[in-house]
Write an enzyme that holds these catalytic residues in place. Structure first.
Site, PDB file in Angstrom:
ATOM      1  N   SER A  48     -28.965  -8.402   1.097  1.00 22.84           N
ATOM      2  CA  SER A  48     -30.291  -8.541   2.147  1.00 22.84           C
ATOM      3  C   SER A  48     -30.386  -9.439   3.277  1.00 22.84           C
ATOM      4  CB  SER A  48     -31.459  -8.896   1.027  1.00 22.84           C
ATOM      5  OG  SER A  48     -31.431  -7.845   0.118  1.00 22.84           O
ATOM      6  N   ASN A  49     -29.739 -10.564   3.153  1.00 24.31           N
ATOM      7  CA  ASN A  49     -29.689 -11.486   3.986  1.00 24.31           C
ATOM      8  C   ASN A  49     -29.335 -10.730   5.843  1.00 24.31           C
ATOM      9  OD1 ASN A  49     -31.253 -14.390   3.716  1.00 24.31           O
ATOM     10  ND2 ASN A  49     -30.093 -13.449   1.770  1.00 24.31           N
ATOM     11  N   TYR A 143     -26.528  -4.244  -7.374  1.00 23.98           N
ATOM     12  CA  TYR A 143     -27.130  -4.836  -6.691  1.00 23.98           C
ATOM     13  C   TYR A 143     -28.713  -5.320  -7.194  1.00 23.98           C
ATOM     14  CZ  TYR A 143     -28.938  -7.550  -2.486  1.00 23.98           C
ATOM     15  OH  TYR A 143     -29.930  -8.735  -2.102  1.00 23.98           O
ATOM     16  N   LYS A 172     -24.786  -8.468  -9.253  1.00 23.72           N
ATOM     17  CA  LYS A 172     -25.686  -9.238  -8.110  1.00 23.72           C
ATOM     18  C   LYS A 172     -26.148  -9.321  -8.769  1.00 23.72           C
ATOM     19  CE  LYS A 172     -27.009 -11.503  -4.180  1.00 23.72           C
ATOM     20  NZ  LYS A 172     -28.090 -11.612  -3.264  1.00 23.72           N
ATOM     21  N   ILE A 215     -24.238 -15.449  -5.727  1.00 21.54           N
ATOM     22  CA  ILE A 215     -23.706 -14.992  -4.520  1.00 21.54           C
ATOM     23  C   ILE A 215     -25.524 -15.790  -3.918  1.00 21.54           C
ATOM     24  CG2 ILE A 215     -24.224 -12.258  -3.411  1.00 21.54           C
ATOM     25  CD1 ILE A 215     -21.797 -11.489  -5.057  1.00 21.54           C
TER      26      ILE A 215
END
Length: 310
Positions: A48-49, A143, A172, A215
């Site tokens: 997402s970053n 995720y 994650k 993470i």
């Protein structure tokens, strides 16, 4: 069965753009190398970053390939590349997993589709991830990030069911739920299914609960501090590790208040001599010159000072 990523700490790397929202490859390279020099176990491209959903398919392939090439050419062949391959259709997600493999990624991190939340029952979520894993040429990871999936939050039973798939090797958990982390780690060894909290404020707590590491976005700013916590944990120096962990927890909160992705880029630009704070719309940029007047920035300054002392 496919093997999961090794334990350690991974960074969902931000991507840098110029003022025209075009990829700024010199700054991306500088960032990847600083993270690798900071000791990261691997780099997640297009978490997402990494503004994955704001990139074209070609840009996604290009940035994965560029990351792998940058690491290899600078002696960091052992640093893994994980690729975010989330999309809103099963078909496109499968395509992105194939693209990720072709571009040099070792694992794919798959976000649950969220355009039609009422349709995404546990059974449908399980069907989606299994179909993607069946088709993916590289191992996949689940995720779970309710903030970016319209509130969809996979519970430990759903993730545990998926963990039985031979090509699904980890998760994650950006939900930051330590109870969920512990329920999964107590059922599956990290050698079979690796569980990574997706937040720095759950880093050491997750390790104590049997996680494989983290993470986390804050690694973009202070990779060496995350390396230090991991080393102290392995040495059994829990009190020392917890003292640093407390600062990371405050730092996690601070970057969320400074501006998320835009805030991270502004912090990196201000403190490490590369990159500009541009993001792709509709995200909002943060002016590095405004940081000093932000009441949360003092926490980040302290962390950067500690990082530079290591």
């Amino acid at each position: 069965m496919s093997a999961p990523p090794p334990p350690g700490f991974y960074v969902p790397a931000v991507l840098f753009f110029n003022e025209h929202e075009e990829l700024d490859f010199p700054s991306i390279k500088a960032h990847i190398l600083r993270l690798a020099q900071g000791g990261v176990t691997g780099v997640l491209i297009q978490g997402s970053n990494g503004e994955a959903q704001l990139l074209s398919r070609e840009e996604r392939k290009e940035t994965i390939s560029f990351a792998r090439k940058t690491l290899n050419e600078n002696g960091f062949n052992n640093v893994l590349v994980i690729a975010g391959t989330g999309a809103q259709s099963t078909r496109e997600t499968k395509q992105l997993c194939t693209d990720a493999k072709d571009a040099g990624a070792t694992y794919a991190l798959v976000l649950t589709p969220s355009t039609f939340p009422p349709q995404m029952s546990p059974d449908n979520i399980i069907r989606f991830h299994r179909e993607v894993a069946d088709a993916s040429p590289i191992p996949t990871m689940i995720y779970n990030f309710p903030t970016v999936t319209a509130g969809l939050d996979l519970d430990s039973d759903t993730i545990a069911t998926l963990a039985e798939h031979p090509n699904i090797v980890g998760t994650k958990l950006s939900c930051g739920n330590i109870g969920k982390t512990h329920r999964l780690t107590s059922r599956f060894p990290s050698s079979q299914f690796a569980v990574y909290p997706g937040r720095s404020d759950a880093y050491l707590h997750g390790l104590l609960a049997g996680s494989a590491g983290t993470i986390a976005a804050l690694v973009n700013v202070v990779p060496k501090l995350h390396a230090r916590v991991y080393q102290l944990f392995k040495e059994g120096k829990t009190d020392e590790a917890m003292a640093i962990q407390a600062k990371l927890g405050h730092g996690d909160w601070a970057i969320s208040k400074i501006g998320g992705i835009g805030g991270i880029k502004a912090i990196v630009s201000k403190n490490f001599g590369y990159g500009q704070p541009f993001v792709r719309g509709p995200l909002k940029a943060v002016d590095p010159n405004s940081l000093q007047s932000n009441k949360f920035y003092g926490v980040i300054e302290e962390l950067v000072t500690l990082e530079n002392e290591i």
